[in-house]
Every structure is written in C-alpha cells, then in structure tokens.
Design a protein around this motif. Structure first.
Motif, mmCIF file in Angstrom:
data_model
loop_
_atom_site.group_PDB
_atom_site.id
_atom_site.type_symbol
_atom_site.label_atom_id
_atom_site.label_comp_id
_atom_site.label_asym_id
_atom_site.label_seq_id
_atom_site.Cartn_x
_atom_site.Cartn_y
_atom_site.Cartn_z
ATOM 1 N N ILE A 180 8.400 4.234 -10.620
ATOM 2 C CA ILE A 180 8.700 5.513 -9.961
ATOM 3 C C ILE A 180 10.054 6.045 -10.418
ATOM 4 C CG2 ILE A 180 9.335 6.550 -7.733
ATOM 5 C CD1 ILE A 180 7.127 4.752 -6.481
ATOM 6 N N LEU A 181 11.072 5.189 -10.416
ATOM 7 C CA LEU A 181 12.428 5.618 -10.807
ATOM 8 C C LEU A 181 12.477 6.072 -12.263
ATOM 9 C CD1 LEU A 181 14.529 2.840 -9.013
ATOM 10 C CD2 LEU A 181 14.345 5.246 -8.361
ATOM 11 N N VAL A 182 11.724 5.395 -13.125
ATOM 12 C CA VAL A 182 11.660 5.799 -14.540
ATOM 13 C C VAL A 182 10.988 7.158 -14.667
ATOM 14 C CG1 VAL A 182 10.624 5.264 -16.789
ATOM 15 C CG2 VAL A 182 11.719 3.443 -15.448
ATOM 16 N N ASN A 183 9.905 7.377 -13.925
ATOM 17 C CA ASN A 183 9.162 8.640 -13.998
ATOM 18 C C ASN A 183 9.933 9.812 -13.414
ATOM 19 O OD1 ASN A 183 6.023 8.810 -14.819
ATOM 20 N ND2 ASN A 183 6.570 6.709 -14.293
ATOM 21 N N LEU A 184 10.870 9.542 -12.525
ATOM 22 C CA LEU A 184 11.633 10.620 -11.886
ATOM 23 C C LEU A 184 12.508 11.388 -12.874
ATOM 24 C CD1 LEU A 184 12.746 9.105 -8.449
ATOM 25 C CD2 LEU A 184 11.127 10.950 -8.842
ATOM 26 N N ARG A 185 12.755 10.803 -14.036
ATOM 27 C CA ARG A 185 13.562 11.499 -15.047
ATOM 28 C C ARG A 185 12.894 12.797 -15.506
ATOM 29 N NH1 ARG A 185 14.639 7.058 -19.588
ATOM 30 N NH2 ARG A 185 12.368 6.948 -19.329
ATOM 31 N N ASN A 186 11.562 12.850 -15.381
ATOM 32 C CA ASN A 186 10.818 14.036 -15.824
ATOM 33 C C ASN A 186 10.679 15.095 -14.734
ATOM 34 O OD1 ASN A 186 10.338 12.651 -18.268
ATOM 35 N ND2 ASN A 186 8.544 11.626 -17.382
ATOM 36 N N ILE B 95 4.066 10.365 -7.023
ATOM 37 C CA ILE B 95 5.142 10.769 -7.933
ATOM 38 C C ILE B 95 4.719 10.706 -9.402
ATOM 39 C CG2 ILE B 95 7.464 10.108 -8.769
ATOM 40 C CD1 ILE B 95 7.976 9.187 -5.805
ATOM 41 N N CYS B 96 3.934 9.688 -9.757
ATOM 42 C CA CYS B 96 3.561 9.505 -11.170
ATOM 43 C C CYS B 96 2.251 10.189 -11.545
ATOM 44 C CB CYS B 96 3.481 8.013 -11.491
ATOM 45 S SG CYS B 96 5.033 7.139 -11.198
ATOM 46 N N LYS B 97 1.374 10.443 -10.563
ATOM 47 C CA LYS B 97 0.084 11.110 -10.834
ATOM 48 C C LYS B 97 -0.156 12.214 -9.799
ATOM 49 C CE LYS B 97 -1.915 6.794 -12.611
ATOM 50 N NZ LYS B 97 -2.035 7.142 -14.031
ATOM 51 N N VAL C 83 0.834 -1.205 0.000
ATOM 52 C CA VAL C 83 0.000 0.000 0.000
ATOM 53 C C VAL C 83 0.872 1.259 0.000
ATOM 54 C CG1 VAL C 83 -1.563 1.370 1.444
ATOM 55 C CG2 VAL C 83 -2.039 -1.052 1.046
ATOM 56 N N MET C 84 1.943 1.252 0.792
ATOM 57 C CA MET C 84 2.852 2.403 0.855
ATOM 58 C C MET C 84 3.561 2.617 -0.480
ATOM 59 S SD MET C 84 4.332 1.851 4.718
ATOM 60 C CE MET C 84 5.222 3.381 4.940
ATOM 61 N N ALA C 85 3.899 1.526 -1.164
ATOM 62 C CA ALA C 85 4.518 1.641 -2.498
ATOM 63 C C ALA C 85 3.526 2.240 -3.490
ATOM 64 C CB ALA C 85 4.988 0.267 -2.970
ATOM 65 N N TYR C 86 2.265 1.813 -3.408
ATOM 66 C CA TYR C 86 1.229 2.364 -4.286
ATOM 67 C C TYR C 86 1.026 3.854 -4.016
ATOM 68 C CZ TYR C 86 -3.405 3.265 -6.243
ATOM 69 O OH TYR C 86 -4.461 3.802 -6.935
ATOM 70 N N ASP C 87 1.046 4.217 -2.742
ATOM 71 C CA ASP C 87 0.911 5.628 -2.361
ATOM 72 C C ASP C 87 2.022 6.475 -2.976
ATOM 73 O OD1 ASP C 87 0.039 7.933 -0.584
ATOM 74 O OD2 ASP C 87 2.061 7.584 0.203
ATOM 75 N N ARG C 88 3.261 5.988 -2.916
ATOM 76 C CA ARG C 88 4.401 6.724 -3.506
ATOM 77 C C ARG C 88 4.284 6.772 -5.029
ATOM 78 N NH1 ARG C 88 5.576 10.433 -1.306
ATOM 79 N NH2 ARG C 88 3.502 10.015 -0.507
ATOM 80 N N TYR C 89 3.770 5.678 -5.618
ATOM 81 C CA TYR C 89 3.581 5.646 -7.076
ATOM 82 C C TYR C 89 2.597 6.733 -7.513
ATOM 83 C CZ TYR C 89 1.325 4.241 -11.441
ATOM 84 O OH TYR C 89 0.766 4.257 -12.689
ATOM 85 N N VAL C 90 1.467 6.824 -6.804
ATOM 86 C CA VAL C 90 0.454 7.838 -7.156
ATOM 87 C C VAL C 90 1.003 9.247 -6.921
ATOM 88 C CG1 VAL C 90 -1.849 8.744 -6.615
ATOM 89 C CG2 VAL C 90 -1.468 6.272 -6.670
#
Length: 302
Positions: free
Chosen positions: A219-225, A124-126, A115-122
């Motif tokens: 997340i790491l891929v999206n951080l490039r932006n 950072i990515c959305k 759940v915490m990983a999903y929270d960080r995904y949302v």
C-alpha cells in the motif's frame, strides 16, 4: 490416555497479592471495561444505523468492535470481581470454557485485522475494481471466515487440553485461565501438548503478521502514484489500522512466541492486551475518521 481429574476447582493467584493494590486496580479497570463495552458498542450501533457507513471498511470495523466486546468480556468481568475477593477460584470446566472463548475470539480478531488490511489493499491498489472484488456478499463471507478460523483454532487447543489429567496442585499463577499456566498443573508430561499449542498459535500469528506487513508495505509503495490529498486520506486510514495491529501483536508476540515464565511483567503485558487494547481500538478508529465521527454526532443528535 484416560483423564483422571481429582481437581474440580482451581485457585487463581491474581495480578497482585496486596489487597490495597487490588482495590486500586478495581477502581482503575472497572471504568476501562465499561468504556470498552460502551465505545465498541457505540461503533456497532452507529454502523448498523447510519446509511453513510455502508462500505466494506465499516462492516469490518463493526465486526471488529463486536469481537472486542466479546473478547474483553471473556476475561475482564471475572478479573475485576476477583480483585475484591479474598480467595479467587474458578471451576475446571469454567477454566476450560474461558480458554476456549479467549482463543476463539483472539484468533477471530487476528483474522479480521488481516481482512481489514486486504480491504485497504484492494481500495488503494485496485480502486477501479474495488466494488466488484469487495461486494457485500464477499464481505460477509470474510467476516464469517474469520469467526470460523477462530472456532477451528480454539477447538484444536481445547481438544488437546481436555484429556490431560489434573490431580493436584490446583493453583494457577495468573489472573485468568490460559493454556500454559494450566499445563503446569497437569500431573503428566505436557511437552508435546505445549509444542502443538505453540505451533498452532505461532503459525497463525506469524502468517497473519507477514500478510499484514506485506499488505501495508505494498500500500505504501502504491501511494507514490496517488495525489497529495489521496495519500493523506489513505495514510490516515492505514495509520489507524497499523496502530491497532501493533497494539495487538506486540504483546501477543512477547507472551506466546517465547518460553513461558512466571514473571510479573507477563501478567502486566497480558493486562495490556486483555483490558487496555480493546478500549483503545474505538478511540483510535473514531478520532482519525471523520465519517464515523459525523455519523456518531447525527446519532446523538437524534
């Protein structure tokens, strides 16, 4: 199959046989357990009181700390008191209860990490949709779902175990009750029970680990932006999460996703994830999080 139990009390071999070594372990592990309860308890209290820690990430962190206290308390107090006992015993019912809560809280922790990983995904990515997706109602549902998942998993494990007949011997080669050491004492073939238990635990662990890895890779891929400052903040938060995931899953995979054995290193690895890791989690999260540290300073100031 009717359960025939001549055994009502079990003897636990413990971590070490040498009494002097056991005394040293008592001196080492008692402060560790107290630090686990105090450290995680401080996070729960800080998040509950501080108005600056109202975001979903801190709701999940507080829930994780509560699970850590409960998870550690299932095994460690009994383990520590047994270090000073000449004969270490536990009733069969007490053993089953320990197994139930150990697996219940262990799986609840795994699901909370997902759940915490999903929270960080949302986050950072959305980022623009974050507050809509991760509303307080959704957060509380995700936390409740983690506890429910642990309860269902543990109920299945214990329903498989209760019908087994135990007519002797009664010595568990471990320092706490777990399924595989207990299965070895059953006076019947437990191959199928072992397969079901392994599949139940293994599927949850593997699926959760795949979700965690894919989330953090995305997340790491999206951080490039993101900007340099945004990348730094996101990486700092994710580093804490990834460290905790590795500390939890590493020992668990070593023990549960391979054939069981009586190696002393198995017990030492179990000590790591039952005694050490719950103490490290609050340190890992607070040292890398300025908001939590500042909130704790304000709490202590008051």
């Amino acid at each position: 199959m009717a359960s025939i139990n001549n055994v009502t009390e079990l003897i636990i071999t413990g971590l070490f046989q040498d009494t002097e070594v056991q005394k040293v372990c008592f001196v080492l592990f008692l402060p560790v357990y107290l630090a686990t309860v105090l450290g995680n308890g401080l996070i729960v209290v800080t998040v509950s009181i501080s108005k600056s820690l109202r975001s979903p990430m801190y709701i999940f962190l507080s829930s994780l700390s509560l699970v850590e206290i409960s998870y550690s308390s299932t095994v460690v107090p009994k383990f520590i008191t047994d270090l000073l006992a000449k004969v270490k015993t536990i009733s069969l019912k007490g053993c089953l209860a320990q197994i139930f809560f150990f697996h219940f809280l262990g799986v609840a922790e795994i699901l909370l990490l997902v759940v915490m990983a999903y929270d960080r995904y949302v986050a950072i990515c959305k980022p623009l949709h974050y507050m809509n997706i991760m509303s307080h109602q959704v957060c509380h549902m995700l936390v409740a779902g983690s506890w429910l998942g642990g309860l269902i998993h543990s109920t299945i494990q214990i329903l498989i175990t209760i019908p087994l007949p135990f007519c002797g011997p009664n010595v568990i080669d471990h320092y706490f009750c777990d399924l595989q050491p207990l299965f070895k004492l059953a006076c019947t073939d437990t191959f199928m029970e072992g397969v079901i238990v392994m599949a139940n635990s293994g599927l949850i662990s593997i699926i959760s680990l795949l979700i965690l890895v894919s989330s953090y890779v995305t997340i790491l891929v999206n951080l490039r932006n993101h900007s340099a400052e945004g990348r730094r903040k996101a990486l700092s938060t994710c580093a804490s999460h990834i460290t905790v995931v590795i500390l939890f899953f590493g020992p668990a995979i070593f023990l549960y996703l391979r054939p069981s054995s009586t190696f002393t290193e198995d017990k030492l690895v179990a000590v790591f994830y039952t005694v050490i890791t719950p103490m490290l989690n609050p340190i890992i999260y607070t040292l890398r999080n300025a908001e939590v540290k500042n909130a704790m300073k304000k709490l202590w100031g008051k």
